[in-house]
Design a protein around this motif. Structure first.
Motif, PDB file in Angstrom:
ATOM      1  N   GLN A   1       8.934  -0.522   7.060  1.00  0.00           N
ATOM      2  CA  GLN A   1       9.389  -1.907   6.948  1.00  0.00           C
ATOM      3  C   GLN A   1      10.903  -1.973   7.085  1.00  0.00           C
ATOM      4  N   HIS A   2      11.367  -3.015   7.763  1.00  0.00           N
ATOM      5  CA  HIS A   2      12.801  -3.226   7.967  1.00  0.00           C
ATOM      6  C   HIS A   2      13.212  -4.460   7.184  1.00  0.00           C
ATOM      7  N   GLU A   3      14.068  -4.290   6.180  1.00  0.00           N
ATOM      8  CA  GLU A   3      14.537  -5.408   5.369  1.00  0.00           C
ATOM      9  C   GLU A   3      16.059  -5.403   5.362  1.00  0.00           C
ATOM     10  N   GLY A   4      16.638  -6.417   5.987  1.00  0.00           N
ATOM     11  CA  GLY A   4      18.092  -6.455   6.102  1.00  0.00           C
ATOM     12  C   GLY A   4      18.589  -5.303   6.939  1.00  0.00           C
ATOM     13  N   ASN A   5      19.541  -4.548   6.396  1.00  0.00           N
ATOM     14  CA  ASN A   5      20.061  -3.371   7.103  1.00  0.00           C
ATOM     15  C   ASN A   5      19.399  -2.074   6.657  1.00  0.00           C
ATOM     16  N   ASP A   6      18.406  -2.181   5.772  1.00  0.00           N
ATOM     17  CA  ASP A   6      17.753  -0.991   5.228  1.00  0.00           C
ATOM     18  C   ASP A   6      16.317  -0.869   5.742  1.00  0.00           C
ATOM     19  N   ILE A   7      15.815   0.355   5.712  1.00  0.00           N
ATOM     20  CA  ILE A   7      14.442   0.637   6.137  1.00  0.00           C
ATOM     21  C   ILE A   7      13.686   1.242   4.958  1.00  0.00           C
ATOM     22  N   TYR A   8      12.432   0.821   4.786  1.00  0.00           N
ATOM     23  CA  TYR A   8      11.600   1.312   3.685  1.00  0.00           C
ATOM     24  C   TYR A   8      10.331   1.949   4.253  1.00  0.00           C
ATOM     25  N   LEU A   9       9.905   2.996   3.581  1.00  0.00           N
ATOM     26  CA  LEU A   9       8.697   3.723   4.006  1.00  0.00           C
ATOM     27  C   LEU A   9       7.761   3.853   2.804  1.00  0.00           C
ATOM     28  N   GLN A  10       6.472   3.558   3.003  1.00  0.00           N
ATOM     29  CA  GLN A  10       5.503   3.694   1.925  1.00  0.00           C
ATOM     30  C   GLN A  10       4.104   3.928   2.496  1.00  0.00           C
ATOM     31  N   GLN A  11       3.195   4.375   1.615  1.00  0.00           N
ATOM     32  CA  GLN A  11       1.809   4.653   1.977  1.00  0.00           C
ATOM     33  C   GLN A  11       0.845   3.975   1.004  1.00  0.00           C
ATOM     34  N   HIS A  12       1.149   2.793   0.587  1.00  0.00           N
ATOM     35  CA  HIS A  12       0.340   2.128  -0.441  1.00  0.00           C
ATOM     36  C   HIS A  12      -1.105   1.946   0.008  1.00  0.00           C
ATOM     37  N   ASP A  13      -1.313   1.531   1.250  1.00  0.00           N
ATOM     38  CA  ASP A  13      -2.688   1.300   1.733  1.00  0.00           C
ATOM     39  C   ASP A  13      -3.500   2.584   1.698  1.00  0.00           C
ATOM     40  N   TYR A  14      -2.881   3.676   2.129  1.00  0.00           N
ATOM     41  CA  TYR A  14      -3.569   4.965   2.147  1.00  0.00           C
ATOM     42  C   TYR A  14      -3.868   5.434   0.724  1.00  0.00           C
ATOM     43  N   THR A  15      -2.889   5.263  -0.185  1.00  0.00           N
ATOM     44  CA  THR A  15      -3.064   5.687  -1.569  1.00  0.00           C
ATOM     45  C   THR A  15      -4.133   4.860  -2.271  1.00  0.00           C
ATOM     46  N   ASP A  16      -4.177   3.567  -1.964  1.00  0.00           N
ATOM     47  CA  ASP A  16      -5.162   2.688  -2.614  1.00  0.00           C
ATOM     48  C   ASP A  16      -6.599   3.072  -2.272  1.00  0.00           C
ATOM     49  N   GLU A  17      -6.785   3.771  -1.162  1.00  0.00           N
ATOM     50  CA  GLU A  17      -8.136   4.172  -0.774  1.00  0.00           C
ATOM     51  C   GLU A  17      -8.670   5.346  -1.591  1.00  0.00           C
ATOM     52  N   LEU A  18      -7.772   6.033  -2.314  1.00  0.00           N
ATOM     53  CA  LEU A  18      -8.211   7.159  -3.144  1.00  0.00           C
ATOM     54  C   LEU A  18      -9.098   6.647  -4.272  1.00  0.00           C
ATOM     55  N   LYS A  19     -10.150   7.372  -4.559  1.00  0.00           N
ATOM     56  CA  LYS A  19     -11.085   6.997  -5.616  1.00  0.00           C
ATOM     57  C   LYS A  19     -11.274   8.164  -6.582  1.00  0.00           C
ATOM     58  N   GLN A  20     -11.510   7.818  -7.849  1.00  0.00           N
ATOM     59  CA  GLN A  20     -11.790   8.841  -8.855  1.00  0.00           C
ATOM     60  C   GLN A  20     -13.064   9.612  -8.462  1.00  0.00           C
ATOM     61  N   VAL A  21     -13.074  10.902  -8.771  1.00  0.00           N
ATOM     62  CA  VAL A  21     -14.226  11.745  -8.410  1.00  0.00           C
ATOM     63  C   VAL A  21     -15.057  12.036  -9.660  1.00  0.00           C
TER      64      VAL A  21
ATOM     65  N   LEU B   1      -4.382  14.313  -0.834  1.00  0.00           N
ATOM     66  CA  LEU B   1      -3.237  14.283  -1.745  1.00  0.00           C
ATOM     67  C   LEU B   1      -2.042  15.052  -1.172  1.00  0.00           C
ATOM     68  N   HIS B   2      -2.328  16.168  -0.507  1.00  0.00           N
ATOM     69  CA  HIS B   2      -1.245  16.946   0.117  1.00  0.00           C
ATOM     70  C   HIS B   2      -0.580  16.135   1.228  1.00  0.00           C
ATOM     71  N   TRP B   3      -1.387  15.388   1.978  1.00  0.00           N
ATOM     72  CA  TRP B   3      -0.825  14.548   3.042  1.00  0.00           C
ATOM     73  C   TRP B   3       0.117  13.507   2.455  1.00  0.00           C
ATOM     74  N   ILE B   4      -0.290  12.856   1.370  1.00  0.00           N
ATOM     75  CA  ILE B   4       0.560  11.848   0.730  1.00  0.00           C
ATOM     76  C   ILE B   4       1.844  12.489   0.204  1.00  0.00           C
ATOM     77  N   ALA B   5       1.715  13.667  -0.419  1.00  0.00           N
ATOM     78  CA  ALA B   5       2.889  14.339  -0.990  1.00  0.00           C
ATOM     79  C   ALA B   5       3.904  14.720   0.076  1.00  0.00           C
ATOM     80  N   THR B   6       3.436  15.186   1.227  1.00  0.00           N
ATOM     81  CA  THR B   6       4.362  15.618   2.281  1.00  0.00           C
ATOM     82  C   THR B   6       4.983  14.441   3.028  1.00  0.00           C
TER      83      THR B   6
END
Length: 478
Positions: free
Chosen positions: A221-241, A258-263
């Protein structure tokens, strides 16, 4: 290019010999040869009880290739929402691929007819297309290797009228150069360096990823002069086992996610994933508990990584925080090492470029050795990042981006700046490379308090990860 226009064509088929409709088979498919469509094929088929052709795509196999249901396939019909299962050995009268259907009325025009006006006109149209689309450049012949060409002339009936089409093709098999078939991907560090440069240069970011192969789940995401990076959609798909998931072997899949999200966007999860992946002989209950704990941490502490505007790409620095924990992994022998690298601008703001948490490459005898090897690992990553960055921003000859390293191990700093020999001979070699870089003024190594060591959570269970998150979210140093 050399044109071999006098070549005899093997497919000497007269136009009248063309198949006039779909009822005349292109090739007989015998069940006993196990000749059935492949998964992914677009086909047409007709059942034994009727003569209606049906278009479909082969979705999957319905049985094992060596079993009694070897010919059973699952199809997605063109006009049906639901999939159907069909036994091609017992129930199908005839089938063919969609390519066969498209070409069923086309025939190759024999060489004896190439002087006809219709063929000459088709050839001229093809050459006009080559010229209009700038397919080739004319150059002087000076003995270079040539590749020959040939004309492929086909005739096809369309709307009751026979059309002649000409294609001039190059014999690609004559090319001697090896064609590269690999598909390299960009380094994570290169993407993050680009984001840092883009925010500072005030570029607009547009990301395209074919079939989400690399940026899977990443949101930029580009907000003003700064750029933001996140994986909220991907993380929200995780379910308790539950216990059944562990028994069914879902454990490696969840660890991989989980390793993919961490890296990619969550370095605060890195040591938890490392600890889980190196754990051995855990009970199902313990494994379930650890997995669910990390999943809760990932979902409850979501944040965005900020790439702030550094105002200028001049006088920038690479900042390296390294840490290690001696013999703290599950085997009680291996040590964990971690680092995080930032690009620091003149305005005091920084962009995260690289982070890691991994098992140190060899068993060590002391905390000093673990910290030293972690620093060596972090410096290797820094040198790699610096080489890419200096090429991207095109520094002048002789210029180099300085590297500043920070560790909370006082003994390591004292040994780097001392000429005193240490007892571990193997460690002497690792420290020698660091000492050389320090003496050349290429890097500096500074001791800091543990409270200021933001990479602490990359090497220890239960360490406070909030200082690291604060830096990642605000773009301001600790």
């Amino acid at each position: 290019m050399q044109n071999d226009d006098n070549e005899q064509v093997d497919q000497n088929i007269a136009p009248g010999a063309a198949f006039d409709n779909l009822e005349q088979p292109v090739g007989t498919k015998e069940n006993k040869t196990k000749d059935i469509p492949h998964v992914g094929d677009n086909i047409v088929y007709k059942m034994k009880e009727n003569d209606t052709w049906v278009k479909a795509k082969v979705v999957s196999k319905g049985g094992k290739s060596t079993g009694k249901n070897w010919a059973y396939l699952n199809l997605q019909d063109e006009n049906e929402d639901a999939q159907v299962g069909i036994d091609f050995a017992k129930d199908v009268q005839e089938w063919r691929t969609a390519q066969d259907v498209d070409e069923v009325n086309a025939v190759v025009v024999p060489q004896s007819r190439h002087n006809e006006n219709q063929v000459k006109h088709a050839k001229q149209l093809e050459m006009d297309n080559w010229k209009s689309f700038n397919v080739y450049d004319e150059i002087l012949y000076s003995g270079q290797k040539l590749m020959s060409t040939r004309w492929v002339i086909t005739e096809k009936e369309m709307n009751g009228e026979r059309k002649v089409k000409a294609r001039l093709v190059v014999r690609g098999f004559e090319e001697e150069n090896e064609v590269k078939s690999d598909s390299p991907t960009v380094h994570k560090e290169s993407v993050r360096l680009f984001l840092a440069i883009a925010s500072t240069s005030e570029f607009n970011i547009h990301s395209i990823d074919i079939k989400a192969a690399f940026l899977q789940g990443l949101n930029i995401q580009h907000e003003g002069n700064d750029i933001y990076l996140q994986q909220h959609d991907y993380t929200d798909e995780l379910k308790q086992v539950d216990r059944a998931d562990i028994k069914n072997g879902i454990y490696p899949e969840i660890v991989g996610q989980l390793h993919w999200i961490a890296t990619q966007s969550r370095p605060d999860l890195f040591f938890d994933v490392l600890d889980l992946s190196t754990s051995i002989q855990l009970s199902e209950a313990k494994t379930q508990s650890k997995l669910n704990k990390i999943i809760r941490k990932a979902k409850n502490n979501s944040y965005r990584i900020k790439y702030p505007n550094l105002e200028s790409l001049k006088n920038i620095e690479l900042i390296l925080y390294t840490d290690a924990s001696y013999a703290n992994l599950s085997d009680h022998v291996s040590s964990a090492g971690g680092y995080v690298i930032f690009l620091l601008g003149q305005n005091g703001k920084n962009c995260p470029i690289s982070w890691s948490s991994k098992k140190i490459r060899r068993v060590v005898k002391s905390t000093l050795a673990a910290e030293a090897l972690s620093l060596v690992e972090g410096l290797d990553a820094c040198y790699f990042v610096r080489s890419i960055l200096q090429e991207m921003i095109k520094l002048n000859a002789g210029e180099s981006i300085p590297i500043k390293c920070f560790t909370d191990n006082k003994s390591l700093c004292q040994n780097i700046y001392s000429t005193k020999l240490i007892s571990e001979k193997w460690l002497c070699l690792d420290l020698a490379s660091i000492k050389e870089s320090v003496s050349l003024g290429d890097i500096t190594v500074t001791w800091i308090k543990t409270s200021s060591q933001i990479s602490d959570c990359l090497t220890k269970a239960g360490a406070d990860f909030h200082p690291l998150i604060k830096v990642l979210c605000t773009g301001k140093g600790p």
